[in-house]
Design a protein around this motif. Sequence first.
Motif, PDB file in Angstrom:
ATOM      1  N   THR A 316     -45.811  32.998  37.362  1.00  0.00           N
ATOM      2  CA  THR A 316     -45.002  34.286  37.056  1.00  0.00           C
ATOM      3  C   THR A 316     -45.038  35.210  37.882  1.00  0.00           C
ATOM      4  OG1 THR A 316     -46.662  35.251  35.395  1.00  0.00           O
ATOM      5  CG2 THR A 316     -44.998  33.656  34.301  1.00  0.00           C
ATOM      6  N   GLY A 317     -46.092  35.442  38.517  1.00  0.00           N
ATOM      7  CA  GLY A 317     -46.353  36.370  39.805  1.00  0.00           C
ATOM      8  C   GLY A 317     -45.450  36.010  40.866  1.00  0.00           C
ATOM      9  N   GLY A 318     -45.181  34.784  40.976  1.00  0.00           N
ATOM     10  CA  GLY A 318     -44.575  34.195  42.303  1.00  0.00           C
ATOM     11  C   GLY A 318     -43.094  34.169  42.514  1.00  0.00           C
ATOM     12  N   TYR A 319     -42.326  34.771  41.857  1.00  0.00           N
ATOM     13  CA  TYR A 319     -40.811  34.613  41.788  1.00  0.00           C
ATOM     14  C   TYR A 319     -40.276  35.034  43.069  1.00  0.00           C
ATOM     15  CZ  TYR A 319     -41.147  33.716  36.658  1.00  0.00           C
ATOM     16  OH  TYR A 319     -41.740  33.095  35.360  1.00  0.00           O
ATOM     17  N   GLU A 320     -40.680  36.409  43.440  1.00  0.00           N
ATOM     18  CA  GLU A 320     -40.064  36.879  44.908  1.00  0.00           C
ATOM     19  C   GLU A 320     -40.613  36.069  45.941  1.00  0.00           C
ATOM     20  OE1 GLU A 320     -37.720  39.160  45.027  1.00  0.00           O
ATOM     21  OE2 GLU A 320     -37.954  38.910  42.604  1.00  0.00           O
ATOM     22  N   GLU A 321     -41.848  35.735  46.012  1.00  0.00           N
ATOM     23  CA  GLU A 321     -42.145  34.743  46.868  1.00  0.00           C
ATOM     24  C   GLU A 321     -41.501  33.489  46.825  1.00  0.00           C
ATOM     25  OE1 GLU A 321     -46.059  32.405  48.572  1.00  0.00           O
ATOM     26  OE2 GLU A 321     -46.413  33.844  47.000  1.00  0.00           O
ATOM     27  N   ALA A 322     -41.127  32.966  45.890  1.00  0.00           N
ATOM     28  CA  ALA A 322     -40.293  31.779  45.866  1.00  0.00           C
ATOM     29  C   ALA A 322     -39.130  31.997  46.283  1.00  0.00           C
ATOM     30  CB  ALA A 322     -40.250  31.424  44.548  1.00  0.00           C
ATOM     31  N   ARG A 323     -38.268  33.018  46.164  1.00  0.00           N
ATOM     32  CA  ARG A 323     -37.170  33.620  46.397  1.00  0.00           C
ATOM     33  C   ARG A 323     -36.949  33.493  48.012  1.00  0.00           C
ATOM     34  NH1 ARG A 323     -35.554  35.135  41.206  1.00  0.00           N
ATOM     35  NH2 ARG A 323     -37.049  36.777  41.175  1.00  0.00           N
ATOM     36  N   GLU A 324     -38.210  34.242  48.598  1.00  0.00           N
ATOM     37  CA  GLU A 324     -38.220  34.131  50.024  1.00  0.00           C
ATOM     38  C   GLU A 324     -38.241  32.854  50.793  1.00  0.00           C
ATOM     39  OE1 GLU A 324     -41.862  36.668  50.677  1.00  0.00           O
ATOM     40  OE2 GLU A 324     -40.862  38.459  49.876  1.00  0.00           O
ATOM     41  N   VAL A 325     -38.946  31.891  50.223  1.00  0.00           N
ATOM     42  CA  VAL A 325     -38.937  30.427  50.621  1.00  0.00           C
ATOM     43  C   VAL A 325     -37.614  30.155  50.796  1.00  0.00           C
ATOM     44  CG1 VAL A 325     -39.436  28.020  50.165  1.00  0.00           C
ATOM     45  CG2 VAL A 325     -41.299  30.045  49.929  1.00  0.00           C
ATOM     46  N   PHE A 326     -36.610  30.243  49.643  1.00  0.00           N
ATOM     47  CA  PHE A 326     -35.249  29.767  49.760  1.00  0.00           C
ATOM     48  C   PHE A 326     -34.454  30.462  50.737  1.00  0.00           C
ATOM     49  CE2 PHE A 326     -36.675  27.718  45.826  1.00  0.00           C
ATOM     50  CZ  PHE A 326     -36.041  26.346  46.198  1.00  0.00           C
ATOM     51  N   ALA A 327     -34.789  31.796  51.075  1.00  0.00           N
ATOM     52  CA  ALA A 327     -34.031  32.520  51.913  1.00  0.00           C
ATOM     53  C   ALA A 327     -34.335  31.898  53.425  1.00  0.00           C
ATOM     54  CB  ALA A 327     -34.494  34.074  51.773  1.00  0.00           C
ATOM     55  N   GLY A 328     -35.631  31.694  53.406  1.00  0.00           N
ATOM     56  CA  GLY A 328     -36.121  31.068  54.923  1.00  0.00           C
ATOM     57  C   GLY A 328     -35.585  29.730  55.220  1.00  0.00           C
ATOM     58  N   LEU A 329     -35.331  28.712  54.106  1.00  0.00           N
ATOM     59  CA  LEU A 329     -34.731  27.409  54.259  1.00  0.00           C
ATOM     60  C   LEU A 329     -33.034  27.702  54.689  1.00  0.00           C
ATOM     61  CD1 LEU A 329     -36.251  25.486  51.105  1.00  0.00           C
ATOM     62  CD2 LEU A 329     -36.913  25.381  53.682  1.00  0.00           C
ATOM     63  N   ALA A 330     -32.569  28.478  53.788  1.00  0.00           N
ATOM     64  CA  ALA A 330     -31.153  28.744  54.148  1.00  0.00           C
ATOM     65  C   ALA A 330     -30.947  29.453  55.525  1.00  0.00           C
ATOM     66  CB  ALA A 330     -30.585  29.688  53.240  1.00  0.00           C
ATOM     67  N   ALA A 331     -31.605  30.182  55.992  1.00  0.00           N
ATOM     68  CA  ALA A 331     -31.661  30.983  57.481  1.00  0.00           C
ATOM     69  C   ALA A 331     -31.539  29.557  58.462  1.00  0.00           C
ATOM     70  CB  ALA A 331     -32.649  31.943  57.742  1.00  0.00           C
ATOM     71  N   LEU A 332     -32.743  28.629  58.323  1.00  0.00           N
ATOM     72  CA  LEU A 332     -32.656  27.505  59.016  1.00  0.00           C
ATOM     73  C   LEU A 332     -31.469  26.600  58.970  1.00  0.00           C
ATOM     74  CD1 LEU A 332     -36.671  27.023  58.718  1.00  0.00           C
ATOM     75  CD2 LEU A 332     -35.237  27.719  60.830  1.00  0.00           C
ATOM     76  N   GLY A 333     -30.598  26.993  58.146  1.00  0.00           N
ATOM     77  CA  GLY A 333     -29.595  25.871  57.885  1.00  0.00           C
ATOM     78  C   GLY A 333     -30.000  24.668  56.868  1.00  0.00           C
ATOM     79  N   ILE A 334     -30.982  24.749  56.251  1.00  0.00           N
ATOM     80  CA  ILE A 334     -31.352  23.694  55.180  1.00  0.00           C
ATOM     81  C   ILE A 334     -30.318  23.802  53.885  1.00  0.00           C
ATOM     82  CG2 ILE A 334     -32.991  22.754  53.403  1.00  0.00           C
ATOM     83  CD1 ILE A 334     -33.895  22.213  56.391  1.00  0.00           C
ATOM     84  N   ASP A 335     -29.539  22.860  53.613  1.00  0.00           N
ATOM     85  CA  ASP A 335     -28.633  22.985  52.480  1.00  0.00           C
ATOM     86  C   ASP A 335     -29.330  22.264  51.194  1.00  0.00           C
ATOM     87  OD1 ASP A 335     -26.488  22.601  50.827  1.00  0.00           O
ATOM     88  OD2 ASP A 335     -25.234  21.682  52.036  1.00  0.00           O
TER      89      ASP A 335
END
Length: 370
Positions: A316-335
């Motif tokens: 439960t303390g890791g939601y923002e970090e999780a969103r940052e992971v997906f933002a990073g993947l999207a920035a790299l073009g990972i669909d």
Amino acid sequence: MSTPTADLAAAGVSIWLDDLSRTRISSGNLAELIETRNVVGVTTNPTIFANAITDKNNTSYDAQVTELAASGATAEEAVFAATTQDVAAALDVFRPVWEKSGHVDGRVSIEVSPDLAHDTEGTVASAKELWAKVDRPNLLVKIPATKAGLPAITEAIASGISVNVTLIFSLERYAEVIDAYLTGLERAHSADFDLSSIHSVASFFVSRVDTETDKRLSAIGTDEAEALKSKAGLANARLAYELFEQKFAEKRAQDLIKLGANAQRPLWASTGVKDPALPDTLYVTELVAKDVVNTMPEKTLEATFDHGVVSGDTITGGYEEAREVFAGLAALGIDFTDVTQVLEDEGVSKFIDSWHDLLTQVAEALEAQR
């Protein structure tokens, strides 16, 4: 002395074993795992049964195969008879756990035929047949979270059948699964079913997400890509738990819960670590929160018992970090939508292949007895 599996259970995680065989039941091993490893449930799938029934060193099915061959049974009928017998026997072993847990745990899952993954009506018919044949209140019938599976989930729940929804990879599909469950409960209530008797888990696959995402990150090959490896699976699961918290706090779910309904618990599946460079308990100790299930291969269960470090809630303390992971993947073009669709298609395909392999080998065993 406490053990890591006891600590995990105390933190609110239900430990289920991702394996079953007739020998495991008859030898007392399953009862031993309940006693010593805090195991409170079992999941099965076609691959697990294929491995058990076709194991050349396992003679526990021989007498039944001989009997079924003499009766003229088809391979499908023989597999149905053998697997439902095993699951019923396991459910009896877990009956005291089921009672002690207030009917929450002590659960064993059996899957509808993988050939029906894109057949709504066939899935519903198979679920009803399995539910009637096994005839145990602590059974869960596994239905895949394909597009065709969603209305089947609703229909099964509406008929009073407890369901393990399997092969969930994306948050979008998970939201649809929760809706299918709640719709089924609403229909069950209208039909005067006792909502407290209907249970469900939503099986969110973890390690396979990393396997597919990391393959794409390796193809990119930059430092930024390398830094995101082995993070998508945990991030995806943590955001699934956030969605679980949100959806079951809403008025629609709470109204049903006031009528006696149960929340549909998230279940972490595919928790065996595929990358040998990663800690072998990664998908256990990093996904701890109350009201979740973690179904583990025996190797992962034993690793957790031996050296798992349970440090309380790691979700439960890791939601923002999780969103940052997906933002990073999207920035790299990972669909990531494509990642999860590929995984769903592969998951269905693998279970179909295992199913047909099992049917072929059982047909050969039946023919050898005739």
